[in-house]
Motif scaffolding. Structure first.
Motif, PDB file in Angstrom:
ATOM      1  N   VAL A 178       0.917  -1.233  -0.005  1.00 13.61           N
ATOM      2  CA  VAL A 178      -0.066   0.043   0.109  1.00 13.61           C
ATOM      3  C   VAL A 178       1.039   1.267  -0.023  1.00 13.61           C
ATOM      4  N   ALA A 179       1.943   1.218   0.708  1.00 14.36           N
ATOM      5  CA  ALA A 179       2.776   2.492   0.967  1.00 14.36           C
ATOM      6  C   ALA A 179       3.659   2.723  -0.388  1.00 14.36           C
ATOM      7  N   ASP A 180       3.656   1.751  -1.424  1.00 18.80           N
ATOM      8  CA  ASP A 180       4.482   1.891  -2.650  1.00 18.80           C
ATOM      9  C   ASP A 180       3.797   2.541  -3.480  1.00 18.80           C
ATOM     10  N   THR A 181       3.877   4.012  -3.773  1.00 12.15           N
ATOM     11  CA  THR A 181       3.059   4.768  -4.798  1.00 12.15           C
ATOM     12  C   THR A 181       2.903   4.276  -6.288  1.00 12.15           C
ATOM     13  N   GLN A 182       3.871   3.388  -6.513  1.00 14.91           N
ATOM     14  CA  GLN A 182       3.561   2.852  -7.987  1.00 14.91           C
ATOM     15  C   GLN A 182       2.917   1.610  -8.044  1.00 14.91           C
ATOM     16  N   LEU A 183       2.437   1.105  -6.994  1.00 10.94           N
ATOM     17  CA  LEU A 183       1.540  -0.089  -6.950  1.00 10.94           C
ATOM     18  C   LEU A 183       0.233   0.121  -6.653  1.00 10.94           C
ATOM     19  N   ASP A 184      -0.736  -0.471  -7.461  1.00 16.12           N
ATOM     20  CA  ASP A 184      -2.069  -0.709  -7.065  1.00 16.12           C
ATOM     21  C   ASP A 184      -2.356  -1.821  -5.978  1.00 16.12           C
ATOM     22  N   VAL A 185      -3.048  -1.717  -5.083  1.00 17.63           N
ATOM     23  CA  VAL A 185      -3.445  -2.773  -4.401  1.00 17.63           C
ATOM     24  C   VAL A 185      -5.007  -3.411  -4.762  1.00 17.63           C
ATOM     25  N   MET A 186      -5.134  -4.477  -5.077  1.00 17.58           N
ATOM     26  CA  MET A 186      -6.534  -4.780  -5.578  1.00 17.58           C
ATOM     27  C   MET A 186      -6.883  -5.798  -4.556  1.00 17.58           C
ATOM     28  N   SER A 187      -8.142  -5.665  -3.952  1.00 12.38           N
ATOM     29  CA  SER A 187      -8.571  -6.482  -2.767  1.00 12.38           C
ATOM     30  C   SER A 187     -10.152  -6.528  -2.929  1.00 12.38           C
ATOM     31  N   ILE A 188     -10.628  -7.816  -3.399  1.00  9.72           N
ATOM     32  CA  ILE A 188     -11.919  -8.054  -3.834  1.00  9.72           C
ATOM     33  C   ILE A 188     -12.472  -9.632  -3.309  1.00  9.72           C
ATOM     34  N   VAL A 189     -13.915  -9.642  -3.044  1.00  7.39           N
ATOM     35  CA  VAL A 189     -14.292 -11.030  -2.552  1.00  7.39           C
ATOM     36  C   VAL A 189     -14.100 -12.099  -3.743  1.00  7.39           C
ATOM     37  N   ASP A 190     -13.715 -13.074  -3.467  1.00  2.75           N
ATOM     38  CA  ASP A 190     -13.599 -14.239  -4.634  1.00  2.75           C
ATOM     39  C   ASP A 190     -14.125 -15.318  -4.056  1.00  2.75           C
ATOM     40  N   PRO A 191     -15.584 -15.671  -4.814  1.00  2.00           N
ATOM     41  CA  PRO A 191     -16.188 -16.875  -4.438  1.00  2.00           C
ATOM     42  C   PRO A 191     -15.438 -18.374  -4.556  1.00  2.00           C
ATOM     43  N   ASP A 192     -14.455 -18.251  -5.332  1.00  2.15           N
ATOM     44  CA  ASP A 192     -13.518 -19.299  -5.699  1.00  2.15           C
ATOM     45  C   ASP A 192     -12.406 -19.658  -4.766  1.00  2.15           C
ATOM     46  N   LEU A 193     -12.581 -18.965  -3.835  1.00  2.00           N
ATOM     47  CA  LEU A 193     -11.469 -19.165  -2.606  1.00  2.00           C
ATOM     48  C   LEU A 193     -12.337 -19.125  -1.134  1.00  2.00           C
ATOM     49  N   ILE A 194     -12.355 -20.553  -0.690  1.00  2.00           N
ATOM     50  CA  ILE A 194     -12.899 -20.868   0.396  1.00  2.00           C
ATOM     51  C   ILE A 194     -11.832 -21.552   1.521  1.00  2.00           C
ATOM     52  N   HIS A 195     -11.869 -20.963   2.758  1.00  2.00           N
ATOM     53  CA  HIS A 195     -11.186 -21.430   3.716  1.00  2.00           C
ATOM     54  C   HIS A 195     -11.993 -22.544   4.522  1.00  2.00           C
ATOM     55  N   ILE A 196     -11.582 -23.777   4.614  1.00  2.00           N
ATOM     56  CA  ILE A 196     -11.993 -24.891   5.146  1.00  2.00           C
ATOM     57  C   ILE A 196     -11.977 -24.690   6.647  1.00  2.00           C
ATOM     58  N   TYR A 197     -13.138 -24.823   7.321  1.00  2.00           N
ATOM     59  CA  TYR A 197     -13.050 -24.758   8.899  1.00  2.00           C
ATOM     60  C   TYR A 197     -12.176 -26.247   9.348  1.00  2.00           C
ATOM     61  N   HIS A 198     -11.338 -25.621  10.413  1.00  2.00           N
ATOM     62  CA  HIS A 198     -10.595 -26.556  11.130  1.00  2.00           C
ATOM     63  C   HIS A 198     -10.411 -26.071  12.557  1.00  2.00           C
ATOM     64  N   LYS A 199     -10.128 -26.915  13.605  1.00  2.00           N
ATOM     65  CA  LYS A 199     -10.142 -26.602  14.813  1.00  2.00           C
ATOM     66  C   LYS A 199      -8.774 -25.925  15.124  1.00  2.00           C
ATOM     67  N   ARG A 200      -8.538 -24.944  16.019  1.00  2.11           N
ATOM     68  CA  ARG A 200      -7.413 -24.093  16.006  1.00  2.11           C
ATOM     69  C   ARG A 200      -7.124 -23.986  17.429  1.00  2.11           C
ATOM     70  N   GLY A 201      -5.917 -23.553  17.890  1.00  2.00           N
ATOM     71  CA  GLY A 201      -5.591 -23.094  19.064  1.00  2.00           C
ATOM     72  C   GLY A 201      -4.645 -21.677  19.053  1.00  2.00           C
ATOM     73  N   CYS A 202      -4.376 -21.065  20.056  1.00  2.00           N
ATOM     74  CA  CYS A 202      -3.432 -20.071  20.144  1.00  2.00           C
ATOM     75  C   CYS A 202      -2.345 -20.297  21.272  1.00  2.00           C
ATOM     76  N   ASP A 203      -1.295 -20.113  20.836  1.00  2.00           N
ATOM     77  CA  ASP A 203      -0.180 -20.370  21.876  1.00  2.00           C
ATOM     78  C   ASP A 203       0.006 -19.060  22.598  1.00  2.00           C
ATOM     79  N   ILE A 204      -0.120 -19.296  24.021  1.00  2.00           N
ATOM     80  CA  ILE A 204       0.161 -18.374  25.043  1.00  2.00           C
ATOM     81  C   ILE A 204       1.360 -17.692  25.272  1.00  2.00           C
TER      82      ILE A 204
END
Length: 245
Positions: A178-204
């Motif tokens: 984003v900080a690079d003035t010569q680059l455009d950053v494209m961010s858009i929803v994509d229905p062909d990209l699905i994160h499959i649910y899985h159990k997770r934990g967080c290291d204390i």
């Protein structure tokens, strides 16, 4: 004309000479995958030390040419047939990088439990791969999936390799782009990209900001507001009924 797609897996192992069961098992799985897809360009390389996502991805990028598009993906993603075409059409060297917004599944077990107390939710248990408000949500704050030319990755400084544990490296790279003035950053929803649910934990032992980020991400994947509210109200009714008895 578009060139072939290469898939490169990065496997972490404790040290150069290590050949533990985990490493061997992963290599075996990848070799079977290669044998099932003999026409595909599939390979793997190794990174040494404790798992570090930034180091792993950077190791993969180092195997690529400056004029190649590098696409960062995790193994828990279901990629649809049109996704790669959109990446190729929209990633432009020296001009545009892409941070697609993926759809993330809620915990399907919670949906089933909520549907047992709220009949209106039963319809959504038929196919948890459907995209709707009860099976998952769009992750607008995640930047782990990204596509760019290697030359643009190198230009902005790439990943911070000193970040340990879960999270942070993707946000840092996004900010650099984003900080690079010569680059455009494209961010858009994509229905062909699905994160499959899985159990997770967080290291204390994570840094406080990383731990808070991890817990927040975990909590948001549990279920929709309707599902959580249905379970909460059902539990509250049972407790109240028990108190009256």
């Amino acid at each position: 004309m578009a060139g072939p797609v290469r898939i490169l897996f990065v496997i972490f192992k404790p040290d150069e000479k290590s050949n533990d069961h985990t490493t061997t098992d992963m290599v075996t799985v990848i070799e079977k995958f290669k044998n099932k897809n003999p026409k595909a360009l599939i390979d793997y390389t190794f990174a040494v030390g404790e798992f570090n996502r930034a180091v792993g991805l950077h190791t993969g990028v180092s195997q690529c040419d400056d004029n190649e598009i590098v696409l960062f993906l995790d193994v828990d993603l279901k990629v649809g047939p049109d996704f790669l075409g959109r990446i190729r059409r929209n990633t432009i060297q020296h001009r545009k990088v892409i941070f697609p917004i993926m759809y993330s599944q809620y915990d399907p077990d919670i949906l089933v439990k909520a549907a047992a107390v709220d009949a209106d939710l039963q319809f959504f248990t038929v196919n948890n791969m459907d995209i709707n408000k009860q099976t998952g949500f769009w992750i607008y704050y995640a930047y782990g999936v990204a596509a760019m030319y290697k030359s643009d990755y190198v230009k902005v400084g790439g990943f911070r390799l000193d970040i340990r544990g879960w999270g942070g490296e993707d946000v840092d790279l996004f900010k650099k782009m984003v900080a690079d003035t010569q680059l455009d950053v494209m961010s858009i929803v994509d229905p062909d990209l699905i994160h499959i649910y899985h159990k997770r934990g967080c290291d204390i032992e994570l840094a406080s900001d990383q731990y808070d980020m991890c817990v927040g991400a975990w909590a948001e994947t549990l279920g929709s507001q309707v599902e959580i509210a249905s379970l909460y109200l059902d539990s509250h009714r049972k407790q109240h009924k028990g108190a009256l008895l």
